[in-house]
Structures are given as structure tokens and as C-alpha cells.
Motif scaffolding. Structure first.
Motif, PDB file in Angstrom:
ATOM      1  N   MET A  85      -1.652 -21.930  28.839  1.00 50.71           N
ATOM      2  CA  MET A  85      -1.073 -20.725  29.439  1.00 50.71           C
ATOM      3  C   MET A  85      -1.217 -19.525  28.518  1.00 50.71           C
ATOM      4  O   MET A  85      -1.012 -19.627  27.309  1.00 50.71           O
ATOM      5  CB  MET A  85       0.422 -20.941  29.699  1.00 50.71           C
ATOM      6  CG  MET A  85       0.722 -21.986  30.742  1.00 50.71           C
ATOM      7  SD  MET A  85       2.498 -22.317  30.792  1.00 50.71           S
ATOM      8  CE  MET A  85       3.090 -20.853  31.620  1.00 50.71           C
ATOM      9  N   ALA A  94       3.625 -15.897  30.911  1.00 48.62           N
ATOM     10  CA  ALA A  94       3.596 -17.317  30.543  1.00 48.62           C
ATOM     11  C   ALA A  94       4.863 -17.687  29.769  1.00 48.62           C
ATOM     12  O   ALA A  94       5.228 -18.857  29.671  1.00 48.62           O
ATOM     13  CB  ALA A  94       2.365 -17.628  29.702  1.00 48.62           C
ATOM     14  N   GLU A 102       0.957 -23.304  25.280  1.00 47.10           N
ATOM     15  CA  GLU A 102       0.645 -21.880  25.190  1.00 47.10           C
ATOM     16  C   GLU A 102      -0.668 -21.714  24.421  1.00 47.10           C
ATOM     17  O   GLU A 102      -0.817 -22.269  23.330  1.00 47.10           O
ATOM     18  CB  GLU A 102       1.786 -21.154  24.473  1.00 47.10           C
ATOM     19  CG  GLU A 102       1.699 -19.648  24.586  1.00 47.10           C
ATOM     20  CD  GLU A 102       2.938 -18.955  24.027  1.00 47.10           C
ATOM     21  OE1 GLU A 102       2.771 -18.253  23.006  1.00 47.10           O
ATOM     22  OE2 GLU A 102       4.036 -19.108  24.583  1.00 47.10           O
ATOM     23  N   SER A 138       7.289 -23.096  31.752  1.00 50.67           N
ATOM     24  CA  SER A 138       6.426 -24.178  31.246  1.00 50.67           C
ATOM     25  C   SER A 138       7.049 -25.544  31.519  1.00 50.67           C
ATOM     26  O   SER A 138       6.336 -26.513  31.797  1.00 50.67           O
ATOM     27  CB  SER A 138       6.122 -24.002  29.750  1.00 50.67           C
ATOM     28  OG  SER A 138       7.305 -24.103  28.996  1.00 50.67           O
TER      29      SER A 138
END
Length: 310
Positions: free
Chosen positions: A283, A288, A307, A294
Motif C-alpha cells: 500500500m 493508505a 506499507e 490495513s
């Protein structure tokens, strides 16, 4: 190689600038800046107020003392078409002649209204066919961006596609295994780009008009918050009078809409790719980092979510 170039991302919520310098074989980030934009200045990837954006670009360059004028930027959205074509194997010269003809069949716009580019993807030497990635962007979309750069006194050296710019960053930093299939997700304020890649080969890209603004709008409406308060709540920053029980269902409802679009994209891809398994999701993009997103993606997609670190 020999010239200094500045990366510039014009988003719906902010302008991001990064200056890179080559030292030996490595790249070094020498300058990095973010300038926030008011709402409605850039809407769904279209620059509505060019004067404001060009002034903001000039301001960032001046404050950061960035002297380079050559700029690389990128675009995405409905005016961008990416198609993977399977063609008879041919020479570069033959392909150059054939590409206009192929483009006319696959692009839903008048060819005179678009800028075209293509890239031959890796093909085994003995293959009788070749995969070609065809990209078309409406000229008025590109002009919308390049005119703003010119207004700010900069020179547009590169106009890329958001999804491929992210892939370049991924390849440079992660040196991906040629057999591993991953999804790269760039979640901005108003547009989400998804690029599914195997090794260094893009397999499937999709842009969706959804992003962090949906969280802000929902929080403002459901919890009766101002814009700035809603922005803080979605990033997990405490706001007086808003507790966990109040914000979680609102954030989760938007995260589920984003999840649905990602699942839909994965389904499209699997239907066309036959047997490919997506092993991980990386991401990127400001949204994000929305609180709890997440975790929702990890849980529902059943794959690792990380990430992307540039």
C-alpha cells in the motif's frame, strides 16, 4: 542520467515534491516536501484551479531551494487507457507502423485526441507472439498538467502513469522475484490505482474514483464534524468528543467499499490471468494510513498487507 530531475505528484489533497540525486549507483533523496491543497482545487484527477496549483508548486520549489526545472509527473483516471496486447512477433520498425492500427481498435477515444506510447514486455526469444503494453492518455488531460508546470516556470520532462511510477519505485527498492505476483495499491484522496505485477511485468491495472475523501465526507456527515476534525479522526488522531465506538463503524463502512473495489479488481484479474495467485499487497498513498484500513484488508483478503517503503 546526467541531469537533475524533480518528481512532482499533483494530488487532490496535496502536492508532493522529491528531488533525487545520483551518487555512484545509488539514488539519494536530497529534498522532500508536501504542500497541502484546499478542497475542490484538484477534483478526480482534474486540475480545476491551475493558478492556485502553479503558485503552490512555485512556493514549494522556492521554500525548499530546489533549483532544477526539469520535472517528472504522472497522471491517472478515466482519461488514461492501459491495454495489454498479444501480437504476432515483429521487428521494432514493423511494430511502430502497426501500433497506430492496433490502438484504433482498442482505444475508445479518437486517436487524434490522445498521446500514445507502448512498451514491449519480456518475451521468450522462441515465441511466435509478443506482449505489448499500450498506453493512451487524452491530450487535454496531459495539457491540464503540463500547462500548470509551465505556469510555475518548470519544464515537463516526463509524464508517466501513476500505477507505473509506483511500480518503478517498487522495483528499485524491492528487486522483486520474477515469479512472484503482488498487487501495488496507491490510495489517494480521490483516486485509487491498482497495479498487479509479476516480477517486473505489469499484468493488470485499474483506476477507481474512490479514496480518502470518502472517509472525510462520511465522518463529517455521520458525526457532525468540521473538515479539519474529520481529517484528524480518519488518521487516528484523538479529537475531543469523538470516541472509538463512534468513529470505528464510520471508518469501517468506507474501508469495506474500498475492499470491495480491490476484490472486484482481483476477480477481474483472476478471470483473465488463469491460475495466477496474488501473494501480497503493498500500500502507498496518503490514504493508505487511514486508521484501521490495513487491518480490514489483511483480514478480508487473506494475504499479507504491507506499507510500501520507498
Amino acid at each position: 542520467r546526467g541531469r537533475q530531475i524533480v518528481g512532482l505528484d499533483i494530488g487532490s489533497s496535496s502536492i508532493k515534491v522529491v528531488e533525487l540525486k545520483r551518487t555512484g549507483k545509488e539514488l539519494q533523496a536530497t529534498k522532500l516536501a508536501i504542500e497541502m491543497l484546499p478542497p475542490e482545487i484538484v477534483v478526480d484527477g482534474a486540475i480545476v484551479d491551475p493558478g492556485h496549483v502553479s503558485n503552490s508548486i512555485a512556493k514549494v520549489f522556492s521554500e525548499q531551494k530546489i533549483t532544477g526545472k526539469q520535472v517528472a509527473t504522472s497522471v491517472s483516471g478515466h482519461s488514461v487507457i492501459v491495454k495489454k496486447l498479444s501480437l504476432q512477433a515483429m521487428t521494432d520498425e514493423e511494430l511502430e507502423g502497426a501500433i497506430q492500427l492496433e490502438a484504433a481498435q482498442h482505444i475508445p477515444f479518437d486517436i487524434a485526441e490522445v498521446n500514445l506510447d507502448y512498451q514491449v514486455l519480456e518475451t521468450p526469444p522462441e515465441a511466435t507472439t509478443m506482449d505489448v503494453l499500450l498506453v493512451a492518455v487524452k491530450k487535454d488531460k496531459i495539457l491540464n498538467y503540463t500547462n500548470v508546470l509551465t505556469l510555475a516556470g518548470k519544464s515537463p520532462a516526463v509524464v508517466d502513469i501513476d500505477a507505473f511510477a509506483l511500480q518503478n519505485a517498487f522495483e528499485y527498492n524491492y528487486d522483486p522475484d520474477e515469479t512472484t505476483c503482488v498487487a501495488l495499491l496507491n490510495l489517494g484522496a480521490s483516486v485509487m490505482n491498482i497495479n498487479i505485477v509479476r516480477g517486473r511485468t505489469p499484468l493488470f491495472t485499474r483506476d477507481v474514483s474512490i479514496g480518502g475523501n470518502q472517509y472525510t465526507d462520511s465522518l463529517q456527515k455521520e458525526l457532525d464534524l468540521g473538515y479539519e476534525e474529520a481529517e484528524r479522526v480518519k488518521m487516528g488522531i484523538p479529537v475531543p468528543g469523538v470516541n472509538e465506538e463512534a468513529r470505528t463503524p464510520v471508518l469501517k463502512s468506507v474501508s469495506e467499499i474500498i475492499l470491495l473495489e480491490i476484490q472486484k479488481t482481483f476477480d477481474f484479474f483472476r478471470a483473465s490471468a488463469g491460475g495466477e495467485h496474488i501473494e501480497k499487497l503493498y500500500m502507498a498513498g496518503g490514504s493508505a494510513r487511514v486508521y484501521g484500513l490495513s487491518d480490514v484488508l489483511k483480514q478480508e483478503l487473506g494475504i499479507p498487507v504491507e506499507e510500501l517503503n520507498p
